[in-house]
Motif scaffolding. Structure first.
Motif, PDB file in Angstrom:
ATOM      1  N   PHE A 105      53.365  62.524  20.916  1.00  0.00           N
ATOM      2  CA  PHE A 105      52.838  61.160  21.006  1.00  0.00           C
ATOM      3  C   PHE A 105      52.229  60.667  19.706  1.00  0.00           C
ATOM      4  O   PHE A 105      51.863  59.495  19.589  1.00  0.00           O
ATOM      5  N   ALA A 106      52.095  61.542  18.710  1.00  0.00           N
ATOM      6  CA  ALA A 106      51.337  61.214  17.508  1.00  0.00           C
ATOM      7  C   ALA A 106      51.881  59.999  16.772  1.00  0.00           C
ATOM      8  O   ALA A 106      51.112  59.155  16.291  1.00  0.00           O
ATOM      9  N   SER A 107      53.197  59.880  16.684  1.00  0.00           N
ATOM     10  CA  SER A 107      53.768  58.785  15.898  1.00  0.00           C
ATOM     11  C   SER A 107      53.408  57.431  16.478  1.00  0.00           C
ATOM     12  O   SER A 107      53.234  56.452  15.738  1.00  0.00           O
ATOM     13  N   ARG A 108      53.270  57.353  17.785  1.00  0.00           N
ATOM     14  CA  ARG A 108      52.894  56.068  18.383  1.00  0.00           C
ATOM     15  C   ARG A 108      51.494  55.667  17.956  1.00  0.00           C
ATOM     16  O   ARG A 108      51.244  54.523  17.567  1.00  0.00           O
ATOM     17  N   GLU A 335      61.942  71.861  17.465  1.00  0.00           N
ATOM     18  CA  GLU A 335      61.125  70.748  17.008  1.00  0.00           C
ATOM     19  C   GLU A 335      61.966  69.479  17.012  1.00  0.00           C
ATOM     20  O   GLU A 335      63.181  69.523  16.779  1.00  0.00           O
ATOM     21  N   VAL A 336      61.333  68.359  17.295  1.00  0.00           N
ATOM     22  CA  VAL A 336      61.957  67.050  17.187  1.00  0.00           C
ATOM     23  C   VAL A 336      61.015  66.189  16.373  1.00  0.00           C
ATOM     24  O   VAL A 336      59.803  66.178  16.625  1.00  0.00           O
ATOM     25  N   SER A 342      59.252  58.944  19.106  1.00  0.00           N
ATOM     26  CA  SER A 342      58.696  57.612  19.328  1.00  0.00           C
ATOM     27  C   SER A 342      59.796  56.588  19.568  1.00  0.00           C
ATOM     28  O   SER A 342      59.687  55.731  20.454  1.00  0.00           O
ATOM     29  N   ALA A 343      60.879  56.677  18.797  1.00  0.00           N
ATOM     30  CA  ALA A 343      61.954  55.697  18.900  1.00  0.00           C
ATOM     31  C   ALA A 343      62.789  55.859  20.161  1.00  0.00           C
ATOM     32  O   ALA A 343      63.344  54.874  20.669  1.00  0.00           O
ATOM     33  N   LEU A 349      63.749  59.308  28.720  1.00  0.00           N
ATOM     34  CA  LEU A 349      63.157  59.507  30.038  1.00  0.00           C
ATOM     35  C   LEU A 349      63.906  58.730  31.118  1.00  0.00           C
ATOM     36  O   LEU A 349      64.042  59.202  32.252  1.00  0.00           O
ATOM     37  N   ARG A 350      64.399  57.537  30.781  1.00  0.00           N
ATOM     38  CA  ARG A 350      65.195  56.796  31.760  1.00  0.00           C
ATOM     39  C   ARG A 350      66.471  57.551  32.104  1.00  0.00           C
ATOM     40  O   ARG A 350      66.842  57.673  33.281  1.00  0.00           O
TER      41      ARG A 350
END
Length: 358
Positions: A105-108, A335-336, A342-343, A349-350
């Motif tokens: 979540f960090a990038s958001r 790792e991603v 974020s993008a 998830l959808r």
């Protein structure tokens, strides 16, 4: 993530995007005492964190005695909920410093300008956990743990079945109806496992998930249901000997004979790193910086395994005996890139929801 981390195997972590308030409100005005009485230097520093944050009282008391500050902790759900709250309140922050935003979540938070620049001196080994790309100057790594597939070694030995060793194995007929995984939309470890499959299979990750579901994988809302109810080694009457949990989990299934009854499959792991940062617009930025420094101290770093069931980022502190023996960390976890997460998070998830609800 009791109010201790789910990896302590006591409470489910949820990664819903809902904004449920924790028992401690994040609102409220600044008291006269907190602002220094006469408007001078604040005597209170407010730490906004996830609901699983826990450190020994004596460490908090020592911090307050050393700094002259009063540390107030405000819980804000899990890492996803915490990040959402920080973004929504960025123009009127509800605290001075935040802990618990992780690399998924960090990038958001960075993109939204939630944090102010602060780059403390890192302890030995911590640089390896620094946020890649933008954001390393505002977010400081504090702890790490890897989400990994875990197996019940005792069950496989009794059944005389060779256990799986890889993500690909989980979709094989030999392991039909044996795997339980927390959902990616409702659980932090579930999201991490989804990211591990994306890192492994790239654009073909959806096909892999279709194969998993066709092979009888069971979904639960959270980690505690998966581990404590369905997993055979979770302390209940489960019937599934394969589960998504943590690299630290085998340290908590130590038997009376000097061994552990479970293993983490180290080729299936996705590393999660938790960060701390000074909130932009904080009432007490100096105090916030002192909290970040405190979280990197030897005393706090050494307390993290037993308190929050995560690995310290400092390589200078000694791990508890069971951790040193049984909690092996993967050498090359999946790792991603945070920017890619974020993008694509919402679209991933959808699509994941569509696959798993068929």
């Amino acid at each position: 993530m009791k109010c201790i981390r789910a990896r302590a195997q006591a409470v489910a972590l949820t990664t819903a995007s809902t904004l449920l308030l924790a028992s401690c409100s994040l609102g409220g005005g600044e008291s006269e005492e907190a602002s220094g009485g006469d408007g001078g230097t604040p005597t209170e520093v407010v730490l906004v964190t996830h609901e699983s944050f826990a450190l020994p009282d004596e460490l908090v008391e020592a911090f307050e005695a050393d700094t002259g500050l009063r540390l107030t902790q405000r819980a804000a759900g899990d890492a996803g909920t915490l990040t959402n709250k920080l973004v929504l309140t960025k123009d009127n922050p509800t605290g001075d410093v935040a802990f618990g935003v992780d690399n998924t979540f960090a990038s958001r938070a960075v993109d939204e300008g939630v944090f102010a620049p602060y780059a403390p001196t890192l302890p030995e080994g911590a640089e390896a956990f620094a946020l890649p790309g933008e954001g390393a100057d505002v977010l400081t790594p504090v702890d790490a743990a890897s989400v990994c597939v875990n197996i019940d070694d005792t069950w496989f030995a009794q059944e005389k079945l060779a256990p799986p060793t890889s993500l690909a194995d989980l979709a094989k007929p030999a392991y039909r109806d044996l795997f339980v995984v927390p959902g990616a939309t409702t659980s932090s470890p579930g999201m991490a496992f989804l990211l591990a499959t994306i890192a492994e299979y790239g654009d073909d990750w959806a096909d892999y998930w279709g194969d998993l579901m066709d092979n009888g994988a069971k979904l639960t809302d959270g980690w505690s249901d998966a581990y404590q109810v369905d997993f055979t080694q979770g302390g209940g009457e489960g019937d599934r000997p394969i589960v998504v949990s943590y690299d630290s989990s085998p340290a908590f299934t130590v038997d009376g004979e000097g061994g552990t009854t479970t293993s983490a499959l180290l080729d299936t792991c996705f590393r999660q790193v938790e960060y701390a940062g000074v909130l932009a617009g904080a009432e007490n930025p100096d105090g916030a910086e002192q909290v970040v420094d405190w979280l990197l101290s030897d005393e706090v770093q050494a307390a993290l395994p037993d308190s929050m069931y995560v690995f310290p980022v400092s390589s200078a502190v000694e791990l508890p005996a069971d951790w040193a023996r049984f909690a092996q960390q993967p050498e090359t976890p999946y790792e991603v890139d945070p920017a890619e997460i974020s993008a694509n998070r919402d679209a991933w998830l959808r699509e994941w929801s569509d696959i798993t609800s068929r």
